[in-house]
Design a protein around this motif. Structure first.
Motif, short mmCIF file in Angstrom:
data_model
loop_
_atom_site.label_atom_id
_atom_site.label_comp_id
_atom_site.label_asym_id
_atom_site.label_seq_id
_atom_site.Cartn_x
_atom_site.Cartn_y
_atom_site.Cartn_z
N ILE A 10 11.51 20.60 -49.67
CA ILE A 10 10.96 19.70 -48.65
C ILE A 10 11.25 20.10 -47.32
O ILE A 10 12.16 20.95 -47.12
N LYS A 11 10.02 19.86 -46.50
CA LYS A 11 10.19 20.24 -45.14
C LYS A 11 10.07 19.19 -44.31
O LYS A 11 9.41 18.30 -44.23
N HIS A 107 1.67 7.51 -46.54
CA HIS A 107 2.27 8.52 -47.40
C HIS A 107 0.88 8.84 -48.12
O HIS A 107 0.26 7.99 -48.78
N GLU A 108 0.63 10.19 -48.39
CA GLU A 108 -0.46 10.79 -49.03
C GLU A 108 0.23 11.71 -50.10
O GLU A 108 1.19 12.47 -49.77
N ASN A 109 -0.17 11.46 -51.42
CA ASN A 109 0.65 12.00 -52.39
C ASN A 109 -0.47 12.77 -52.96
O ASN A 109 -1.95 12.27 -52.97
N ASN A 116 2.71 17.08 -54.83
CA ASN A 116 3.10 17.35 -53.24
C ASN A 116 2.51 16.33 -52.72
O ASN A 116 1.89 15.36 -53.30
N GLY A 117 2.95 16.13 -51.38
CA GLY A 117 2.49 15.15 -50.42
C GLY A 117 3.24 14.89 -49.25
O GLY A 117 3.90 15.97 -48.75
N TYR A 141 6.46 17.57 -49.00
CA TYR A 141 7.18 17.81 -50.26
C TYR A 141 6.18 18.76 -51.27
O TYR A 141 5.12 18.16 -51.30
N VAL A 142 6.76 19.57 -51.94
CA VAL A 142 6.04 20.29 -53.12
C VAL A 142 7.01 20.52 -54.12
O VAL A 142 8.08 20.83 -54.14
#
Length: 146
Positions: A10-11, A107-109, A116-117, A141-142
Motif C-alpha cells: 500500500i502507498k 475506487h478504481e479496481n 491492484n487499485g 494498492y498492488v
C-alpha cells in the motif's frame, strides 16, 4: 459467505490543509490485506505512529466509504458523496463527534487478472460545526509477494 483475502503493498498519500495553518503532506508505504467479502472490498493495514500501533480498515466503494481506526487512535470516519456523515474521534477526554463533507470519492479496481487499485477521497472535516481542514487521502494498492 465467501471471503477472499490477498496480501497487498500500500502507498498512502495524505494531504491536510488546516483552516488556519500550513498544508501538510504525508506518504507511507505499508503492508496490508485486501479483503473481498460478500461483494464489498476492504483494505486493512497497520501504522506505527507516536500514539502507538494503529489498526485501520477502509471499506471502499464509489458512493460510500468508511474508515475505522483502532489502537493508538480510535476513530470512525464515514463518507457519502450525497450527504454529510456523522463520525467520532475518541480522545483521553471522551468521544468527540465529527462530521465529514465529501467532495470526491472514487475506487478504481484493476482488472481481474491481478489485484491492484486506487481509492481516493477529498473531504472537509468539521468539529462542533466548525471546519478544521480540507483532507485528501489517496491509497494505491498492488498485490504483494506471496
Amino acid at each position: 459467505m465467501s471471503i477472499d483475502e490477498t496480501k497487498v503493498k500500500i502507498k498512502l498519500n495524505s494531504t491536510i490543509v488546516p483552516t488556519d495553518g500550513e498544508e501538510e503532506t504525508y506518504e507511507m508505504w505499508l503492508d496490508g490485506s485486501l479483503i473481498k467479502k460478500t461483494g464489498k472490498m476492504y483494505l486493512r493495514y497497520e501504522e506505527q505512529q507516536s500514539e502507538g500501533t494503529i489498526n485501520t480498515t477502509v471499506k471502499m466503494d464509489n458512493h460510500q466509504a468508511l474508515i475505522l481506526r483502532s489502537g493508538g487512535v480510535k476513530m470512525r470516519l464515514p463518507f457519502d458523496r450525497m450527504q454529510e456523515q456523522q463520525g467520532h474521534y475518541e480522545t483521553h477526554f471522551g468521544t468527540m463527534p465529527i462530521v465529514t463533507k465529501t467532495h470526491h470519492l472514487s475506487h478504481e479496481n484493476g482488472d481481474e487478472s491481478k489485484v491492484n487499485g486506487t481509492f481516493k477521497i477529498q473531504y472537509d472535516l468539521l468539529v462542533s460545526d466548525q471546519a478544521v481542514g480540507k483532507y485528501t487521502l489517496e491509497i494505491q494498492y498492488v498485490e504483494g509477494q506471496k
